[in-house]
Enzyme design. Structure first.
Site, PDB file in Angstrom:
ATOM      1  N   ALA A   1       0.802  -1.120   0.038  1.00 47.82           N
ATOM      2  CA  ALA A   1      -0.146   0.110  -0.045  1.00 47.82           C
ATOM      3  C   ALA A   1       0.893   1.084   0.059  1.00 47.82           C
ATOM      4  O   ALA A   1       1.857   1.402   0.417  1.00 47.82           O
ATOM      5  CB  ALA A   1      -0.714   0.047   1.095  1.00 47.82           C
ATOM      6  N   GLN A   2       0.473   2.318  -0.595  1.00 51.40           N
ATOM      7  CA  GLN A   2       1.101   3.535  -0.783  1.00 51.40           C
ATOM      8  C   GLN A   2       1.547   4.060   0.694  1.00 51.40           C
ATOM      9  O   GLN A   2       2.673   4.518   0.911  1.00 51.40           O
ATOM     10  CB  GLN A   2       0.452   4.345  -1.574  1.00 51.40           C
ATOM     11  CG  GLN A   2       1.078   5.687  -1.944  1.00 51.40           C
ATOM     12  CD  GLN A   2       2.779   5.219  -2.852  1.00 51.40           C
ATOM     13  OE1 GLN A   2       2.506   4.627  -3.613  1.00 51.40           O
ATOM     14  NE2 GLN A   2       3.608   5.960  -2.626  1.00 51.40           N
ATOM     15  N   GLY A   3       0.528   4.192   1.528  1.00 47.91           N
ATOM     16  CA  GLY A   3       0.798   4.652   2.873  1.00 47.91           C
ATOM     17  C   GLY A   3       1.812   3.753   3.683  1.00 47.91           C
ATOM     18  O   GLY A   3       2.654   4.543   4.262  1.00 47.91           O
TER      19      GLY A   3
END
Length: 726
Positions: free
Chosen positions: A245-247
């Site tokens: 995930a980007q986060g």
């Protein structure tokens, strides 16, 4: 070998929603404890050694006097075992590993019953040692998942399911049900009555199932198996083929500022807002408040959708909250229905599943118990060492005593040193038939290699006949007498003469041997006679040595080219070079019906016309190669002259270059021959003013009266002259 045991019988599966309260399987229900004999059921205590509490009486009885125990025992979990297999299975249990970690941390240990209750109820926060169970921070959530991943492994004993509860009815049947659908969490020890009541109530009436992973969210509200409402979201938050995930990616390192990364961050925030708004709505908020069971599946990085922050829809300490104890797929509405159906399925066994799985496990081996050999004590070991030393001492004295008795008995031992040379040429196939090398060699090297290869081939066949006890002198003996004794008794002189002539390529000796009696049957029989167990004939020997003239003479004398050796090879296939093989083809052209040339593996006749064409083709190829080499040499010389002219022209000053160019222009206008150029090296004056490269066939770049091959040379010349390039 005993036959493999049969597989454990498959259970019957019944949905809780399909049963009534007075169903036969619910009659006489009772909660079943672990069966005796299993490792997890042999600890009727609440603490283990190392926990700082009093040791159990059972352990004191097991310990007894301070002697070396012969029993199989786990000091950490206070367990005894009947055999090594049970001990190894115990060491693989999460219970044993958990107690080891607790001992390293100086924390209280758990008994088998306590550990089972903690793991089956999903209350792993107490197992991890967390004191603040009401905290909803992200750090606590990460700790919870880390402990869950550590202690919820699948390396458990046969028949041990920590997320299920085992019941038994009046008919003797055993029922397995998932704990998460039998009501909220209970403080250990759990009350059996509540579990029985929840089972007879046929599962949860109001249930909420939530799943989130990789930008996907799915949630549904169920009443029994009926769907009240459901909702799914999907946002692009995970980069393809990376799986992060980007986060989470941003938290590990410096955030990326690409368009795709910004889009994924925006989608994460949008998904967070959509899920929070959905769960905070009136219908979903009321369902979450009234639901008897909440089933959740979310990764550690995605739990912020449900926990933490202002207005969190779920609380970590909620006893109704259960993690889904199943492997799930992508969060979809169909997956929610599958999970609920799986968890509300009741498995009915006709016999105890724990005992059945243990008996039918491939790790269970039935062996005959034999009495183990008693290990020697230290005193016995010392005695054995002393006896060995005394025996060695007697052996050292025995030669001295034997020297005196030698004269009395008159017996002497004579030692004979025999040197034995072991040949390994029979293991290498290339020694019989050498590989064709790609590198070209001169004729002298080829002839030497062919002769050596022939000698090695014949020597190998000789070594195969000799017994392994022969000395090196026997190996180095002449080959002829050995072959005479084996294959040609009564005529060794003629045999030796023919063989030596074939090896050396002595055509004169062969003619003398064959000319006086060309029709002698003895000579004809020797021409095709095999040489030893290898089956080599004189024709084989001459072909392997590359003696083309000898091959031609033997063929004309009557040698059979179809005779094969022990490896089914005719003489043509063992020929050392092409010229030797051509002798077989020439003989085939002169005598087409003499032998079966297919059996001799001769490809075809070689006529004089074919040889003439081959010779002509070789001459043409040689002439073309010589012409090509001469052309390449002339081109190289021309390129070298051009480079030299370029260097000399570039070394001239601008004044000399202008004078040379003016002289050339004047000569061209008048049509008169030009005067010799100094040093007579610069043939072409139409060159680049900077680097001296030829401008023939090029469109030059000009400024003022100068010509250049490229703009780079033009700019370099301007900079050197001190003029601006603009």
């Amino acid at each position: 070998m005993s036959p493999a045991p049969d597989a454990a019988p498959a259970p019957a599966s019944i949905s809780l929603f399909d049963l009534s309260a007075d169903a036969p399987v619910f009659q006489g229900l009772s909660l079943v404890s672990h069966a005796p004999g299993e490792a997890l059921a042999r600890a009727p205590r609440t603490s283990c050694s190392g926990s700082g509490e009093r040791e159990s009486p059972e352990r004191k009885l097991l310990q007894g006097p301070m002697d070396i125990s012969e029993k199989l025992f786990c000091s950490t979990c206070d367990q005894t075992f009947q055999n090594h297999q049970e001990q190894r299975e115990h060491y693989k249990l999460d219970w044993h590993r958990f107690n080891l970690k607790q001992r390293l941390k100086d924390k209280p240990l758990l008994s088998a019953l306590d550990f089972e209750k903690q793991s089956s109820t999903g209350d792993l926060s107490s197992i991890s040692g967390s004191e603040d169970s009401d905290s909803a921070s992200e750090e606590d959530l990460q700790t919870l998942d880390r402990e869950r991943a550590t202690f919820e492994k699948l390396s458990r004993p046969p028949g041990f399911y920590p997320h299920r509860v085992l019941f038994q009815n009046a008919q003797g049947q055993f029922l397995y049900a998932y704990r998460c659908v039998l009501g909220p969490h209970q403080d250990p020890p759990e009350e059996a009555e509540l579990l029985l009541q929840n089972l007879q109530s046929r599962g949860p009436r109001d249930c909420v199932v939530l799943m989130a992973a990789a930008g996907h969210f799915a949630g549904a509200i169920f009443q029994g198996r009926e769907v009240v409402t459901h909702k799914t979201f999907h946002r692009y938050t995970v980069r393809a083929k990376r799986g992060t995930a980007q986060g989470l990616r941003d938290a590990r390192g410096g955030p990326s500022h690409s368009a795709g990364a910004n889009l994924r961050r925006y989608n994460e925030a949008t998904l967070y807002k959509d899920v929070r708004d959905l769960l905070a709505g009136p219908s979903w908020a009321k369902a979450l408040e009234e639901a008897g069971t909440i089933l959740l599946r979310a990764p550690r990085s995605g739990r912020s959708l449900f926990f933490g922050g202002k207005g969190a829809p779920l609380q970590r300490g909620d006893p109704r909250l259960w993690d889904i104890p199943l492997a799930t797929r992508r969060p979809t509405f169909q997956e929610l229905q599958r999970v609920l159906h799986k968890l509300t399925t009741l498995h009915v066994y006709e016999e105890d599943p724990r005992e059945a799985v243990r008996l039918h496990s491939p790790q269970t081996h039935w062996k005959t118990v034999r009495e183990e050999r008693k290990k020697p004590t230290e005193e016995e070991i010392r005695k054995i060492c002393r006896d060995e030393k005394e025996a060695l001492g007697q052996n050292e004295e025995s030669p001295k005593q034997g020297s005196g008795s030698e004269g009395e008995d008159g017996f002497q031992v004579e030692l004979e040193l025999v040197e034995l040379t072991v040949g390994t040429l029979d293991l290498c196939e290339s020694e019989v038939l050498p590989k064709r090398r790609r590198r070209k060699r001169n004729k002298k090297e080829k002839s030497r290699d062919q002769e050596a290869g022939a000698h090695r081939t014949l020597l190998q066949q000789t070594q195969e006949e000799e017994p392994s006890t022969q000395s090196s002198q026997a190996v180095a003996a002449p080959l002829g007498p050995l072959l005479d004794e084996a294959k040609a008794p009564g005529q060794p002189e003629l045999w030796n003469a023919l063989l030596a002539a074939c090896r050396a390529g002595d055509v004169g000796v062969l003619k003398l041997q064959l000319a006086p009696s060309p029709a002698d049957p003895r000579v004809l029989s020797l021409l095709s006679a095999p040489l030893g167990s290898g089956g080599f004939t004189l024709l084989h020997a001459a072909a392997a040595a590359g003696r083309g003239s000898v091959v031609r003479l033997l063929l004309e004398a009557g040698a059979d080219p179809t005779v094969q050796d022990s490896r089914a090879r005719p003489p043509y296939t063992v020929a050392a070079d092409k010229s030797t093989r051509n002798e077989f083809r020439r003989f085939m052209e002169k005598n087409p019906d003499a032998y079966d040339y297919n059996k001799a593996q001769v490809p075809g006749p070689l006529t004089p016309e074919m040889e003439a064409r081959q010779a002509t083709r070789k001459r043409e190829q040689k002439a073309a190669r010589r012409q090509r080499e001469e052309q390449q040499q002339r081109q190289q010389e021309q390129e070298e002259r051009e480079r030299e002219e370029q260097r000399r022209f570039a070394a001239l000053s601008d004044r000399e270059k202008r004078a040379l160019a003016a002289e050339r222009r004047l000569a061209a206008q008048l049509g008169a021959p030009t005067s010799p150029i100094p040093d007579s090296a610069i043939v072409n004056t139409r060159r680049c003013w900077s680097c001296g490269a030829s401008l023939q066939g090029l469109t030059p770049f000009h400024y003022l009266d100068f010509s250049f091959c490229s703009t780079r040379c033009l700019q370099d010349h301007r900079r050197q002259a001190g003029r601006p390039s603009s």
